[in-house]
Design an enzyme around this catalytic site. Structure first.
Site, short mmCIF file in Angstrom:
data_model
loop_
_atom_site.label_atom_id
_atom_site.label_comp_id
_atom_site.label_asym_id
_atom_site.label_seq_id
_atom_site.Cartn_x
_atom_site.Cartn_y
_atom_site.Cartn_z
N LYS A 9 34.26 66.48 74.57
CA LYS A 9 34.54 66.44 73.14
C LYS A 9 33.52 67.28 72.37
CE LYS A 9 30.98 63.78 71.49
NZ LYS A 9 29.82 64.46 71.06
N ASP A 134 30.59 56.60 72.50
CA ASP A 134 31.60 57.65 72.55
C ASP A 134 32.77 57.31 73.48
OD1 ASP A 134 30.20 59.30 70.85
OD2 ASP A 134 29.29 60.50 72.45
O1 C5P Z 1 25.99 54.39 72.54
P1 C5P Z 1 25.20 55.31 73.36
O2 C5P Z 1 24.57 54.63 74.56
O3 C5P Z 1 25.92 56.56 73.73
O4 C5P Z 1 23.98 55.78 72.44
C1 C5P Z 1 22.83 56.37 72.96
C2 C5P Z 1 21.69 56.24 71.95
O5 C5P Z 1 21.96 57.07 70.81
C3 C5P Z 1 21.49 54.86 71.38
O6 C5P Z 1 20.66 54.09 72.20
C4 C5P Z 1 20.84 55.14 70.03
O7 C5P Z 1 19.47 55.44 70.19
C5 C5P Z 1 21.54 56.43 69.62
N1 C5P Z 1 22.71 56.20 68.76
C6 C5P Z 1 22.52 55.75 67.46
N2 C5P Z 1 23.61 55.55 66.66
C7 C5P Z 1 24.86 55.81 67.10
C8 C5P Z 1 25.08 56.26 68.41
C9 C5P Z 1 23.97 56.45 69.22
O8 C5P Z 1 21.38 55.54 67.03
N3 C5P Z 1 25.89 55.61 66.27
#
Ligand code: C5P
Length: 289
Positions: A9, A134
């Site tokens: 994406k 995601d």
């Molecule tokens: O959800 P995911 O594990 O992909 O996110 C990785 C990191 O990115 C999270 O631990 C956080 O630090 C950051 N993040 C965030 N806000 C979001 C998505 C991700 O702060 N909406």
């Protein structure tokens, strides 16, 4: 045996609205899937999870999101049996292209099909959101406006099919780092999501490309100036829009003609150290290969 695509994406817009109590950030982003995809094959085995990836250096245990997705389905659905997962990796890793999420989404769908679990898209998205922000998008694909931490989705009219050049510079970016760096220096300029959505609804791709924007771009670019160089080069190659995807470091260029996109890809391969892919935008999720 079942085979699924896990599509890459890009973010056509990415805005951060604030920090949340749970450590995440409230975001508002238009996400778009690409034809570029990993191929993920699932085979029943008596018990446990075995994972192979055709790229050396990638984790093949519980640190891999696809492994965790399969484990989650086995646990929650009381599946009696295991799975062997073989990933053919095409999406650049740690690139801002949701490659890990794509494989995890494929694993959720793959387990659902392999064991005939009958989970609905909504149930799959709920499971996916537990593993990564995601993943719900990676399950549905197409063109989506995502809010919350990225897991709340509104399906949009498909962005017109367009040619895309991806150029990933040889630098690593940690997503948590990018969000923290953003907090230290929040954006002055935010993408105008409502105008983008109106332009998309009107089928005005040119306006969409003018309105595209990513608040993490200046953050990651500050640490890796190569990203700004790639954007400038992409535009000089004739891109109608050149931006960083997600928290980076991949730069994408949108091109009206395949010929121009192919020439740009060629120039990036010749003159930069980028990992380069020539692809196009793709519509919503379609069933297995
Ligand atoms: O959800 P995911 O594990 O992909 O996110 C990785 C990191 O990115 C999270 O631990 C956080 O630090 C950051 N993040 C965030 N806000 C979001 C998505 C991700 O702060 N909406």
């Amino acid at each position: 045996m079942v085979t699924m695509f896990g599509r890459a994406k890009i973010n056509l817009t990415l805005d951060i609205l604030g920090q949340r109590a749970d450590g995440y950030h409230e975001i508002a982003t238009v996400m778009q899937s690409l034809a570029l995809a990993d191929t993920v094959t699932f085979t029943r085995q008596a018990e446990g999870i075995a994972l192979t990836v055709d790229l050396p250096g990638l984790e093949t245990d519980e640190r891999n999101l696809a492994w965790r997705a399969a484990a989650l389905v086995i646990e929650r659905c009381g599946v009696r049996g295991g799975v062997r997962i073989d990933i053919v990796k095409r999406i650049p890793v740690a690139a801002g292209l949701a490659g890990g999420s794509a494989d995890a989404a494929a694993a959720l769908r793959g387990m659902n099909a392999l064991y005939g679990l009958g989970l609905t898209d909504e149930e799959l998205c709920t499971l996916g959101a537990e593993l990564g922000s995601d993943i719900p998008f990676s399950l549905v694909g197409g063109t989506v406006f995502a809010t919350g931490r990225g897991e709340l989705m509104e399906r949009l009219a498909d962005f017109p099919e367009i040619h895309v050049v991806l150029a990933k510079p040889p630098v690593s970016v940690s997503t948590p780092w990018a969000y923290r760096a953003y907090d230290a220096q929040p954006a002055q300029k935010h993408p105008d999501n409502p105008s983008f959505l109106a332009a998309l609804a009107a089928g005005d791709a040119a306006a969409c490309m003018r309105l595209a924007g990513n608040v993490l771009e200046p953050v990651t670019e500050g640490a890796h100036p190569v990203i700004a160089d790639y954007r400038a080069r992409m535009r000089a190659c004739g891109a109608d829009c050149a931006m960083m995807s997600g928290s980076g470091p991949t730069v994408f260029g949108l091109f009206a003609t395949e010929e121009r996109a192919a020439r740009a890809a060629e120039e990036f391969r010749r003159e930069t150290e980028a990992a380069v892919h020539l692809t196009r935008t793709a519509g919503r999720y379609e069933a297995a290969v």
